[in-house]
Write a protein that holds these residues in place. Structure first.
Motif, short mmCIF file in Angstrom:
data_model
loop_
_atom_site.label_atom_id
_atom_site.label_comp_id
_atom_site.label_asym_id
_atom_site.label_seq_id
_atom_site.Cartn_x
_atom_site.Cartn_y
_atom_site.Cartn_z
N ARG A 1 0.82 -1.21 0.00
CA ARG A 1 0.00 0.00 0.00
C ARG A 1 0.86 1.26 0.00
NH1 ARG A 1 -4.78 -1.11 4.50
NH2 ARG A 1 -6.13 -2.42 3.18
N ALA A 2 2.01 1.19 0.67
CA ALA A 2 2.89 2.36 0.77
C ALA A 2 3.89 2.42 -0.38
CB ALA A 2 3.64 2.33 2.11
N ASN A 3 3.76 1.49 -1.34
CA ASN A 3 4.67 1.44 -2.49
C ASN A 3 6.13 1.29 -2.07
OD1 ASN A 3 2.69 1.73 -4.58
ND2 ASN A 3 2.54 3.91 -4.04
N VAL A 4 6.34 0.53 -1.02
CA VAL A 4 7.71 0.24 -0.56
C VAL A 4 8.22 -0.98 -1.31
CG1 VAL A 4 9.11 -0.51 1.40
CG2 VAL A 4 7.34 1.23 1.73
N ALA A 5 9.38 -0.85 -1.90
CA ALA A 5 9.96 -1.98 -2.64
C ALA A 5 10.26 -3.12 -1.67
CB ALA A 5 11.24 -1.54 -3.34
N LEU A 6 9.92 -4.34 -2.08
CA LEU A 6 10.13 -5.49 -1.21
C LEU A 6 11.61 -5.83 -1.07
CD1 LEU A 6 7.13 -7.72 -2.30
CD2 LEU A 6 7.28 -6.11 -0.38
N SER A 7 12.46 -5.08 -1.76
CA SER A 7 13.91 -5.23 -1.63
C SER A 7 14.52 -4.17 -0.73
CB SER A 7 14.57 -5.16 -3.02
OG SER A 7 14.26 -3.92 -3.65
N ASP A 8 13.67 -3.23 -0.28
CA ASP A 8 14.15 -2.13 0.57
C ASP A 8 14.11 -2.58 2.03
OD1 ASP A 8 14.65 0.21 1.97
OD2 ASP A 8 13.40 1.47 0.66
N MET A 9 15.17 -3.23 2.46
CA MET A 9 15.18 -3.82 3.79
C MET A 9 15.07 -2.78 4.91
SD MET A 9 17.81 -7.05 3.51
CE MET A 9 19.22 -6.10 2.93
N HIS A 10 15.63 -1.59 4.70
CA HIS A 10 15.57 -0.55 5.73
C HIS A 10 14.14 -0.09 5.97
CE1 HIS A 10 16.65 2.82 8.24
NE2 HIS A 10 16.05 3.66 7.41
N ARG A 11 13.41 0.18 4.86
CA ARG A 11 12.03 0.63 5.01
C ARG A 11 11.14 -0.49 5.55
NH1 ARG A 11 9.28 3.47 6.05
NH2 ARG A 11 7.69 3.89 4.47
N LEU A 12 11.39 -1.72 5.11
CA LEU A 12 10.60 -2.84 5.62
C LEU A 12 10.82 -3.02 7.12
CD1 LEU A 12 11.08 -5.48 2.76
CD2 LEU A 12 9.03 -4.11 3.26
#
Length: 224
Positions: free
Chosen positions: A48-59
């Protein structure tokens, strides 16, 4: 005050963990915790937040900030106060959850939340690393399994996707779960192995209740 009981049920996709854990929790009057739903909730938020599933920091940030609650008795799941019980069951969210769960920092955040829940109440918690990592000292540990073709058939009954696609997804999920460096899917040495192939839900439920009663004096069914 009565002792808190932790029942840990692990196993691969399609083994029957969710169905059995929910039924066992209801019979014993314990809180049912679907840890897979927690990763799905983080996956849903990421999508929903358009966070890339490869962006470990944001995840990691999302995992730490997520307020995930389970509604006693209903199996409902709340994410930051919103009922996401249905939303997290979408196939694309299941795939997102699988990838999110491979991020070590996300797993650490979820494990911390799971332990907090288990510290407050008697629980039946199901997932892939409950008896091995989350609660290594769980009162009862069970590892549910079934033949691959049976697991595919069960998932096919819950999905509109073709069986061959489901088979591929389960195979890929098994590979990711068993080979990830952080909390891989393994049977804890002291877990009781239960193969659900060819057994009815009622048969498996009876077997699990017997295992639990054999290991705890609190394993009495709740009177209805």
């Amino acid at each position: 005050m009565s002792k808190r009981i932790t029942v840990a049920i692990d196993g691969p996709a399609g083994a029957g963990k969710s169905t059995l854990a929910r039924r066992i929790a209801d019979k014993l009057g314990y809180l049912y915790i679907d840890t897979g739903a927690m990763y799905r909730a983080v996956g849903l938020w990421a999508v929903r937040a358009n966070v890339a599933l490869s962006d470990m920091h944001r995840l990691e940030q999302l995992a730490n900030e997520a307020r995930i609650e389970f509604v006693p008795g209903s199996g409902g799941v709340l994410l930051n106060g919103e009922d996401v019980t249905e939303a997290i069951r979408a196939p694309e969210i299941a795939e997102a959850a699988s990838k999110v769960s491979m991020v070590p920092a996300v797993r650490r955040a979820m494990v911390a939340k799971q332990r907090e829940i288990g510290a407050r109440a008697s629980v039946v918690m199901e997932g892939r690393d409950i008896g091995s990592v989350v609660f290594p000292d769980a009162t009862v540990k069970i590892f549910l399994d079934a033949r691959p073709e049976v697991r595919v058939e069960r998932r096919a009954g819950e999905s509109s996707l073709p069986p061959e696609i489901i088979a591929r997804q389960i195979s890929e999920r098994d590979q990711r779960d068993r080979t990830r460096p952080e909390s891989p899917l393994v049977q804890a040495p002291d877990a009781v192995y239960v193969d659900t192939t060819g057994l009815s839900v009622d048969d498996v439920e009876a077997a699990l209740l017997k295992i639990i009663r054999d290991r705890t004096s609190n394993g009495k069914e709740r009177t209805q």
